[in-house]
Design a protein around this motif. Structure first.
Motif, short mmCIF file in Angstrom:
data_model
loop_
_atom_site.label_atom_id
_atom_site.label_comp_id
_atom_site.label_asym_id
_atom_site.label_seq_id
_atom_site.Cartn_x
_atom_site.Cartn_y
_atom_site.Cartn_z
N ALA A 1 0.84 -1.21 0.00
CA ALA A 1 0.00 0.00 0.00
C ALA A 1 0.87 1.25 0.00
CB ALA A 1 -0.92 -0.01 1.21
N ILE A 2 1.99 1.18 0.71
CA ILE A 2 2.90 2.33 0.74
C ILE A 2 3.55 2.53 -0.62
CG2 ILE A 2 5.06 3.21 1.71
CD1 ILE A 2 4.28 1.72 4.35
N ILE A 3 4.05 1.46 -1.19
CA ILE A 3 4.75 1.57 -2.47
C ILE A 3 3.80 2.02 -3.56
CG2 ILE A 3 5.98 0.26 -4.24
CD1 ILE A 3 6.95 -1.57 -1.92
N SER A 4 2.56 1.54 -3.51
CA SER A 4 1.61 1.89 -4.57
C SER A 4 1.08 3.30 -4.43
CB SER A 4 0.43 0.93 -4.54
OG SER A 4 -0.41 1.22 -3.43
N GLY A 5 1.32 3.92 -3.28
CA GLY A 5 0.79 5.27 -3.09
C GLY A 5 -0.58 5.26 -2.44
N ALA B 1 -1.93 -5.83 -5.80
CA ALA B 1 -1.35 -6.53 -4.64
C ALA B 1 -1.87 -5.90 -3.36
CB ALA B 1 0.17 -6.46 -4.70
N ALA B 2 -1.91 -4.57 -3.32
CA ALA B 2 -2.32 -3.88 -2.10
C ALA B 2 -3.80 -4.06 -1.83
CB ALA B 2 -2.01 -2.39 -2.22
N MET B 3 -4.62 -4.00 -2.86
CA MET B 3 -6.06 -4.01 -2.65
C MET B 3 -6.66 -5.40 -2.71
SD MET B 3 -6.59 -0.82 -2.19
CE MET B 3 -8.27 -0.26 -2.51
N ARG B 4 -6.08 -6.27 -3.53
CA ARG B 4 -6.73 -7.55 -3.78
C ARG B 4 -5.84 -8.75 -3.52
NH1 ARG B 4 -10.19 -8.54 -2.80
NH2 ARG B 4 -11.04 -9.89 -4.40
N ALA B 5 -4.70 -8.49 -2.86
CA ALA B 5 -3.82 -9.59 -2.46
C ALA B 5 -3.40 -10.46 -3.63
CB ALA B 5 -4.49 -10.44 -1.37
N THR B 6 -3.30 -9.87 -4.80
CA THR B 6 -2.72 -10.65 -5.91
C THR B 6 -1.23 -10.70 -5.70
OG1 THR B 6 -2.48 -8.68 -7.27
CG2 THR B 6 -4.51 -9.94 -7.55
N HIS B 7 -0.60 -11.58 -6.43
CA HIS B 7 0.82 -11.79 -6.23
C HIS B 7 1.44 -11.93 -7.62
CE1 HIS B 7 4.29 -12.93 -3.91
NE2 HIS B 7 4.47 -14.00 -4.67
N CYS B 8 2.06 -10.87 -8.11
CA CYS B 8 2.57 -10.94 -9.47
C CYS B 8 3.64 -9.90 -9.70
CB CYS B 8 1.45 -10.71 -10.49
SG CYS B 8 0.90 -8.99 -10.56
N SER B 9 4.40 -10.09 -10.76
CA SER B 9 5.35 -9.07 -11.20
C SER B 9 4.67 -8.23 -12.29
CB SER B 9 6.58 -9.75 -11.78
OG SER B 9 6.26 -10.28 -13.05
#
Lengths: 498, 498
Positions: A35-39, B189-197
């Motif tokens: 959340a921090i990295i994404s802003g 990743a932050a909002m939906r707990a996905t895990h990806c590059s």
């Protein structure tokens, strides 16, 4: 704040996640870090207290403390005695870019070879994902980007974006903005002698999308389609992606050989052609062949997809009629694009379809992607209606014409090696290897040229099995560059052929 | 000017056109008229002399004079003695809009029924081309457009559009701008707990496009795919458009019934699901079912397409994990969209794909439409990275939550008729007809409501064969509007059921 905690920090600590065996505090730390990295959490923002976080996330206070401790240790969070926890004022250096899982973690691979459909496997043969911009001679078909009047475009963009009302913000019609369809109908009638009402115009993102829609609307998987040999391969891939079998029909100086097509695939559902300026050979389809093509289509109740990819650039001789304008039976789907004549990142093209097919094309476009982005459509409509398109075409036509003439003069030095095809239109010209070198490997010549930073496309790349040669884009090269580039080409041909 | 005449007036007077039997002067007049209407010739512009026009167009002077005479008579051209011919200063009233051929001329119809592919015929069943914006209660899933911070967006738009360099003007990569892919990876990743590059993110125009690409990459025509019953029909049409057979798998309170799917279509190549918030019933897929779905996919080497269409809006309870984040085997294609959470005309969505599938998705996207428009991608990346997306989600979440609570309170007045499903997420809630009215025709109820300007979707529209009911969008209705709208619904149910 409770809601914020639940949403921004939304951490799954239920069975769903613990099933994966990662401790809850790591999971929480990861999510806050992201959340921090994404802003989503701004720098210096105050975090909810550990007690509140624990309550909202329904985990033990210890778990939250462990997560925060980890973030403090990593430099993402700062504790201020008596004031609580805060997002750090600057991020740790290694994370200015979003965190990428390490290759090993990231490659969740079921097996080394994923299970791809046959059609996806076929697409691996695609000649390249996109052509990175190149100012090298003679990269085909790239308009010099600095000729585009960006300031004018951006002025219209600002004006349209700030219009009141919601036309550019809500869902739009799948066939495109009415004002743009009207402008396109008028423009293509004026420039290309098409004959249609605005209702017949379907706004799409690209020639490829138009061709794929046509493939879907007019044929079912397993049906076949004619395409030109040599011809534009990406479009043939579109037809294949739509499940069609592509039949390569030879092209000669009169264009697509309809008789050959009747032998190779009499029952094809559609024919994809470039009648105004065959790609890449440059021939115009003769009246005789046009009639033969119409007759075949009429007999088979098949359709003709006319790709008029550079119809706006004609330098000599009389203008070439479009098949669409000649069509008496509603069997032509005309395809035009603004991506090449304005700028490639634009993503607006169009199809003009016979009246009885309008509904089916709108359905297919709707299912494919809803509709094309609206604001850009509005800007393009203004650009056309306020005369900027006509002016830009005039300017670029004059510019390309000058480069074309320079190229052709310089190319006379290669007249002993190459037979140049027609160059009265468009932005490229094809040179066929003369008889004495006709077996020379054009791909090797292209590779050899590339070593000296000269880009030519081997004719083989266009699927020709009868001829070999080279395709030159002339729009990007000044006279001096053309001259030196052509010398490189001569040396390459000689080297490969010796 | 000669070049101008050839281009702007480009009139085909060769055999190609006279073959159609229209006199050359009419043709010339039509083309000049079209050039004037389209703006290619500006108002008051001086026309080339008759002599020059005749020379350039290679027709007799008489022909040009006849054409100009016609245009003068119609009011498009003015002759000034001694000064030449000019485009009129204002257009004849009837032609302020582009000329549309009359229906009879326009309908070049080969036969009343055009030859459509089977798949195009199937698309005729599509429930509607687009949903025109409606502020009526309870039109589903339309965010109130005035919540969107247009000024912020337009500021970023201006800033990005005027950037130097050509990143937003040339061809782009088919998978999208790197800066946007990074922002999306971090956001999801932050909002939906996905895990990806970021490499696993493929930028597309819409959920539909993502699903169609998945259909193409993972299955061949004739293969089958699971979809939910009841479920989101437009996506099922995407799968059909990609040539797939759609198998309707029943949904219960735990989500898709995997055991039923194994019976109905054990060898499907993919399963399309909405696990976080089943559309339209609102259930969350249980852990048991998730495991069963993963097991089936693993056994069959099949893939799961996870449509997380409103995962950003969760109001109560713990956040719901995404399947993508739980996936250990690289079998999930996660699909998210910004079109609904920002504004529908935007046309940016994304797929997160397993690493081994990246290449195939990029190929398929390239063939489908090259790439998504670039400037908008850059603006969206800035919008996310500068915290505006998080802020907008916070604002809209609070707003929707208030409306949701008001709706649910008011909806208690219908508790004797409808069993409302979960309403802890998203922007809609479904009410199933209670036993005593379970045979009532939900389509008739919807029609009856529409007469009083209340829009409800009948559950039948979502393909359910077991249940009947109504789908309510609550985001567009204030408490007072909800109250009166629900009274209309009650009356409609009673009227239809009596």
């Amino acid at each position: 704040m409770a809601k914020l905690a639940r949403s921004v920090f939304s951490v799954d600590v239920s069975g769903l996640d613990t099933a994966l065996g990662r401790p809850a505090h790591t999971r929480i730390a990861d999510r806050i870090r992201a959340a921090i990295i994404s802003g989503a959490l701004t720098l210096n923002a105050r975090l909810p207290s550990g007690r509140i976080l624990a309550k909202d996330l329904r985990v033990a206070r210890n778990t939250v403390d462990a997560a925060l401790g980890q973030l403090v240790a990593d430099g993402y969070v700062i504790r201020r005695r008596g004031a609580g926890s805060f997002v750090a004022g600057r991020l740790p250096m290694r994370d200015l870019r979003p965190r990428v899982p390490k290759r090993a973690t990231m490659s969740k691979i079921r097996n080394a070879d994923p299970v791809l459909s046959q059609r996806a496997q076929a697409l691996k043969l695609y000649p390249g994902h996109y052509r990175p911009i190149s100012t090298l001679p003679f990269a085909p078909s790239l308009p010099p980007v600095d000729l585009f009047p960006r300031k004018v475009w951006n002025r219209l963009l600002s004006r349209e974006a700030t219009r009141t009302g919601s036309d550019y913000w809500e869902y739009g019609a799948s066939n495109g903005l009415a004002v743009l369809r009207e402008a396109i109908a008028a423009h293509s009638a004026a420039m290309r002698a098409t004959h249609c009402s605005p209702e017949q115009v379907i706004v799409v993102t690209s020639t490829q999308q138009a061709v794929e829609l046509a493939g879907k609307v007019l044929a079912d998987p397993g049906d076949s389609a004619w395409a030109e040999m040599p011809g534009y391969q990406p479009v043939q891939h579109c037809l294949r992606a739509a499940g069609l079998r592509v039949i390569q029909v030879p092209v000669d100086q009169e264009g697509l050989d309809v008789r050959a097509g009747r032998i190779l695939g009499p029952f094809a559902r559609l024919a994809y052609v470039t009648p105004a300026h065959q790609y890449p050979l440059g021939y115009e389809m003769s009246l005789k062949r046009r009639k033969a093509l119409f007759e075949w289509a009429q007999e088979q109740k098949a359709y003709i997809v006319e790709d008029d990819y550079d119809g706006d650039y004609r330098y000599e001789g009389r203008p070439i009629a479009s098949l669409q304008g000649m069509d008496q039976n509603g069997c032509v789907i005309y395809v035009g694009s603004f991506n090449k004549i304005l700028f490639p990142a634009l993503r607006i093209a169009y199809a003009i379809v016979p009246v009885p097919l309008i509904g089916a094309f709108v359905d297919a476009k709707h299912v494919a992607d809803g509709h094309t982005a609206l604001l850009t459509q509005g800007v393009l409509a203004a650009f056309i209606n306020e005369g900027h398109l006509a002016r830009h075409l005039r300017d670029t036509r004059a510019f390309y014409d000058e480069r074309r003439l320079a190229f052709l003069e310089e190319a006379e030095t290669l007249a002993d090696l190459l037979d140049f095809g027609p160059a009265s239109a468009g932005m490229h010209v094809t040179g066929i290897f003369k008889d004495r070198i006709r077996r020379a490997d054009d791909r090797s010549v292209a590779t050899e040229c590339a070593r000296s930073s000269v880009m030519v496309d081997p004719l083989s790349k266009y699927g020709d099995i009868a001829r070999r040669g080279l395709v030159f884009g002339f729009a990007g090269a000044s006279r001096a560059i053309s001259r030196s580039g052509l010398q490189v080409v001569r040396r390459a041909i000689v080297a490969v052929n010796s």
